[in-house]
Design a protein around this motif. Structure first.
Motif, PDB file in Angstrom:
ATOM      1  N   CYS A 160      23.188  30.942  32.684  1.00  0.00           N
ATOM      2  CA  CYS A 160      23.551  31.693  33.793  1.00  0.00           C
ATOM      3  C   CYS A 160      23.822  30.776  35.004  1.00  0.00           C
ATOM      4  O   CYS A 160      23.250  29.468  35.245  1.00  0.00           O
TER       5      CYS A 160
ATOM      6  N   CYS B  76      20.890  30.924  39.793  1.00  0.00           N
ATOM      7  CA  CYS B  76      19.478  30.116  40.408  1.00  0.00           C
ATOM      8  C   CYS B  76      19.221  29.145  39.291  1.00  0.00           C
ATOM      9  O   CYS B  76      19.558  28.889  38.239  1.00  0.00           O
TER      10      CYS B  76
ATOM     11  N   CYS C  57      18.438  30.796  33.206  1.00  0.00           N
ATOM     12  CA  CYS C  57      18.186  31.640  32.127  1.00  0.00           C
ATOM     13  C   CYS C  57      19.366  31.412  31.106  1.00  0.00           C
ATOM     14  O   CYS C  57      20.590  31.407  31.183  1.00  0.00           O
TER      15      CYS C  57
ATOM     16  N   CYS D 127      18.148  38.911  35.427  1.00  0.00           N
ATOM     17  CA  CYS D 127      17.962  39.767  36.637  1.00  0.00           C
ATOM     18  C   CYS D 127      19.072  40.622  37.052  1.00  0.00           C
ATOM     19  O   CYS D 127      20.149  40.556  36.286  1.00  0.00           O
TER      20      CYS D 127
HETATM   21 FE1  SF4 Z   1      20.351  34.016  36.817  1.00  0.00          FE
HETATM   22 FE2  SF4 Z   1      18.706  35.710  37.664  1.00  0.00          FE
HETATM   23 FE3  SF4 Z   1      17.954  33.881  35.680  1.00  0.00          FE
HETATM   24 FE4  SF4 Z   1      18.395  33.324  37.896  1.00  0.00          FE
HETATM   25  S1  SF4 Z   1      16.821  34.607  37.359  1.00  0.00           S
HETATM   26  S2  SF4 Z   1      19.040  32.123  36.221  1.00  0.00           S
HETATM   27  S3  SF4 Z   1      20.106  34.573  38.826  1.00  0.00           S
HETATM   28  S4  SF4 Z   1      19.508  35.565  35.486  1.00  0.00           S
END
Ligand code: SF4
Length: 858
Positions: A8, A11, A15, A39
């Motif tokens: 991802c 953040c 992930c 998320c």
């Molecule tokens: Fe992406 Fe959400 Fe995982 Fe952060 S918590 S890396 S925004 S999927």
């Protein structure tokens, strides 16, 4: 369709994602950061990969150019500035969005070949104070623990961290652990009650910047109650006595907390050996951020609660590759590979390895200083990579002016028109997430691959290749002859192997023979490794340092402005703003204000508020809530000049920084507030893209096009013409309906019998089912129904979006709750809300509480 394993781009949780070129997105069940979870932002990634707004060709000025012409110009302008004004007359401003390979190449060019350290990054806004605190305490920038510690702890203390919205999958991991072990305790230390507080057994509503006093108080308490680990401190820690003496000088009233709250927290911490203290921007983004970090680290060092399962301080990094940037030295005060810029031996070793003609000899300009140097005329050529400083830096209007003052500005970005790219002389199209290949490092030192699953659009190219081509044109081709990102990664690992004579935490030997194409997520120095339980630190004497820290003077300002993030948006919305699913969660820039402050200002729910100080002004929607304390305000940082006319919150934040880390204090600005009374408020739904054109305007994507919340100080003479203008239409069949009793105006524009825009205007905040109006766009709903705010099917108004995955609104949830769904799980059973990514679960719980509906036990 085969799915690609990637990571991802939002953040620092990092992930794993399974992604397909048709927009399929799933959580990767094999990735150790998320084990399949995503998320709301991650789950909506498939909606952000279209080419709308993309920069597809190099541009010089406003004209399209070829790569050769653009790169020749960039290389010539940088070379010319260096020749005439020296290496420190040029600068790079990079981003935690860059992949490690991009960062490595940019850092190498600036520090080893240009010979300046003027490369800084938006990670300066994110975790520079953690870096500085780690280095002071440990001798290196080391995150001691791993994510599993968060699940193994008996006590989680969250300091200045709205994990539920900003690191949602980590929040979900803690929530699951707490569900499995109900004795686990969570304390949330935050001046504001947030979605994260709802998980906490104790919300400690601390005064802004009261953290140093609180953790000094904790250290004193630990000393008074014999909680120090004497063996550990005797053998492995320096500075204990001075630090405790400094802690004892702190005034606990500076925390703003009752004695009872303090004592409850202190006893819980003292009596729970397995404690993890997680901290993020509420700690880092402060004029005393580094001291806050060390105040926390002091407590863990004094008790030896560090680097053991379920114990330790944990810095949650904001950006997807803030950690990778740190590793390769992408900050103005670092070298590369965790080597020291101010150590001549380290510099020489890196220069020898790079075979570079020079090496920077002093720290460069940190972010805020860098743009002040742009304003003063020191910087003659500036390259901004994958970031939007004209929005995200404090004093954003001053920064925009500073960028405009630089004789030659290059931007490399995926988006054509951002507030920053609009100021550049040359725009270079970079590949974005899904198109580029490389690695990122998450908050627990885990290096994962980002892999391409889409072709590069237009002429877009990877950042590492663009930078290498400029380096080649500047005469450094031999050192930048990379063919693939794997070449860059191999060099990064080789630099580590070539400098093992300098003991430090970074050890990449596990990647020495890595199969880059098939690299699985791997931690350095090894999987599940924790640092410091053995007491071996990286200061020359091998010991840690406890750092005496003093609490800052208590602020007496009114109001104190705290800034932060929304659940469903990322940074300046250039990517998440594309998603119609994410937009409606909080579709406007808003300010949270305490009910008593609102009453004193005669501000009601839905009114607009003007915030002002010497730096600028913003107009925001009032969100009246006791979740903020009296005298404090909170506003999100996402809205740009593209998306709002007056919602850019960094117009108001001051360029005040922590003196050690250089990180700006974005959470404690001083502003005045007053009611903004426009002549009219409006809501506009449109098929076409909208632009901010009224004194208050907030633009968001919808399922049928776009929407705008509007307000203006002058009533238009001609609503028909005004609606056409606002909707960006030159012609159309316009129907205007005016209510003489209230003065409310409703306007519909149709083309060939299809509704293409609807405006609802009133002298009061517009009360209307937004979703009904939005659903009329692009349909042949009868004009009278559309102007009445009714859909053809006259469906009930779902209300503001709570669950982005299933588009479930507040009204739908309240109806379900009053029909007996009195728990988060029951709401999920009835409406599906919270059953996919789970990011909205804290809000479901809050909704049940706020609606005064008794919650059933789950
Ligand atoms: Fe992406 Fe959400 Fe995982 Fe952060 S918590 S890396 S925004 S999927």
């Amino acid at each position: 369709m085969s799915l690609t394993k990637t990571t991802c781009p939002y953040c620092g949780v990092g992930c794993g994602v399974l992604a397909g070129s048709d927009g399929t997105i799933k959580g990767d069940p094999d990735h150790p950061a998320n084990f399949g979870r995503l998320c709301s932002k991650g789950a909506a990634l498939g909606e952000t990969i279209d080419l709308e707004g993309r920069l597809l060709h190099p541009k010089i000025g406003r004209r399209q150019a070829g790569w050769d012409e653009a790169l020749d110009l960039v290389a010539a302008k940088f070379s010319m500035a260096i020749a005439e004004h020296g290496p420190d007359s040029v600068a790079f401003y990079a981003s935690g969005q860059l992949l490690t390979e991009d960062y490595y190449v940019a850092n190498k060019l600036m520090k080893g070949f240009i010979g300046s350290a003027n490369i800084d990054t938006n990670s300066r806004l994110c975790m520079a104070s953690s870096v500085a605190g780690h280095k002071r305490a440990f001798g290196t920038d080391t995150v001691p623990g791993i994510y599993a510690d968060l699940e193994e702890a008996d006590l989680i203390v969250l300091v200045g961290s709205n994990l539920a919205w900003c690191h949602p999958v980590l929040y979900q991991r803690i929530a699951s652990a707490k569900e499995a072990r109900p004795d686990m305790r969570v304390v949330n230390i935050d001046p504001r009650r947030t979605a994260t507080s709802d998980l906490a057994d104790l919300h400690v509503q601390i005064a802004p910047d009261g953290d140093v006093a609180l953790f000094n108080g904790l250290l004193t308490h630990l000393d008074d109650h014999g909680s120090f680990d004497q063996t550990y401190t005797d053998n492995h820690v320096n500075g204990l006595a001075e630090t405790v003496a400094a802690a004892r000088a702190s005034n606990l009233s500076d925390t703003g907390l009752s004695a009872q709250d303090r004592t409850t927290f202190f006893n819980l911490w003292a009596n729970t050996p397995k404690v993890v203290t997680i901290y993020s921007q509420g700690v880092n983004q402060s004029a005393c951020g580094t001291d806050k970090v060390n105040a926390i680290l002091n407590c863990h060092l004094a008790t030896g609660r560090i680097g053991k399962p379920g114990m330790g301080p944990f810095s949650a990094t904001g950006q997807p590759n803030a950690m990778g940037g740190r590793e390769v030295g992408g900050l103005a005060n670092m070298l590369a590979n965790h080597l020291e810029l101010n150590n001549a031996d380290h510099r020489q070793a890196v220069q020898v390895f790079w075979e570079s003609p020079t090496i920077c000899s002093k720290a460069g300009l940190k972010a805020v200083d860098l743009f002040q140097a742009c304003a003063s005329g020191q910087i003659k050529a500036l390259w901004i990579m994958s970031t939007n400083p004209a929005v995200s830096l404090p004093d954003a209007d001053g920064v925009a002016t500073a960028i405009a003052n630089v004789p030659f500005v290059v931007t490399s970005d995926i988006i054509e028109a951002t507030d920053t790219t609009m100021l550049s002389h040359v725009c270079l199209p970079a590949t974005g997430w899904g198109e580029k290949d490389g690695t990122v490092t998450n908050s627990e030192r885990r290096i994962s691959r980002q892999r391409a699953f889409l072709p590069a659009p237009g002429q877009a190219r990877p950042d590492w290749a663009i930078i290498s081509d400029v380096a080649t044109r500047m005469g450094f081709g031999a050192a930048f002859a990379y063919k693939t990102p794997a070449d860059v990664f191999a060099e990064y690992v080789a630099l580590d192997a070539a400098t093992t004579q300098f003991p430090r935490d970074l050890d990449l030997s596990i990647f020495a023979d890595a199969d880059y194409a098939n690299l699985i997520p791997t931690q350095w120095p090894s999987n599940d490794h924790r640092f410091f339980a053995d007491g071996r630190f990286f200061h020359p004497d091998g010991k840690a340092r406890m750092i005496p820290v003093a609490a800052p003077a208590v602020s007496t300002q009114h109001f104190t402005l705290n800034t932060g993030r929304n659940r469903d948006q990322w940074h300046t919305m250039t990517r998440t703003g594309k998603s119609a699913r994410l937009g409606p969660h909080l579709a406007e820039p808003y300010v949270e204000i305490h009910p008593q402050d609102a009453a004193a200002l005669q501000v009601g729910a839905g009114d607009l508020v003007t915030l002002e100080n010497t730096y600028g002004r913003a107009i925001l929607r009032a969100l009246v809530t006791p979740r903020v304390a009296q005298g404090q305000l909170f506003a999100p940082m996402h809205w740009t000049r593209q998306r709002s006319s007056s919602g850019l919150i960094n117009s108001l934040t001051a360029p005040v920084t922590d003196p050690i880390s250089g990180q700006p204090a974005l959470k404690s600005g001083a502003v005045s507030a007053k009611l903004y009374k426009p002549k009219w408020y409006g809501f506009l739904a449109s098929a076409e893209v909208l632009r901010p054109q009224t004194p208050y305007a907030a633009i968001a994507r919808t399922q049928t096009g776009w929407q705008a919340e509007l307000a203006a100080s002058q009533t238009p003479d001609d609503w028909e013409q005004e609606t056409l203008r606002l909707a960006g239409q030159s012609t159309g069949d316009v129907s205007v309906q005016t209510d003489p009793a209230t003065g409310a105006v409703r306007v519909a524009i149709q083309a060939d019998g299809i509704i293409i825009a609807l405006l609802f205007a009133s002298s009061h905040p517009v009360v209307l089912s937004r979703s009904a109006a939005i659903s009329c766009i692009g349909t042949d709903t009868p004009t009278l129904d559309a102007l009445a705010g009714r859909t053809r099917a006259n469906l009930p108004d779902p209300g503001a979006t709570v669950c982005a995955c299933f588009n479930v609104g507040r009204n739908t949830l309240l109806a379900a709750a009053s029909n007996g769904a009195r728990s988060v799980a029951a709401l999920g059973d009835v409406t599906c809300a919270g059953t996919n990514c789970g990011s909205c679960k804290p809000e479901l719980a809050t909704l049940l509480t706020e609606a005064s509906l008794p919650m059933a036990a789950e």
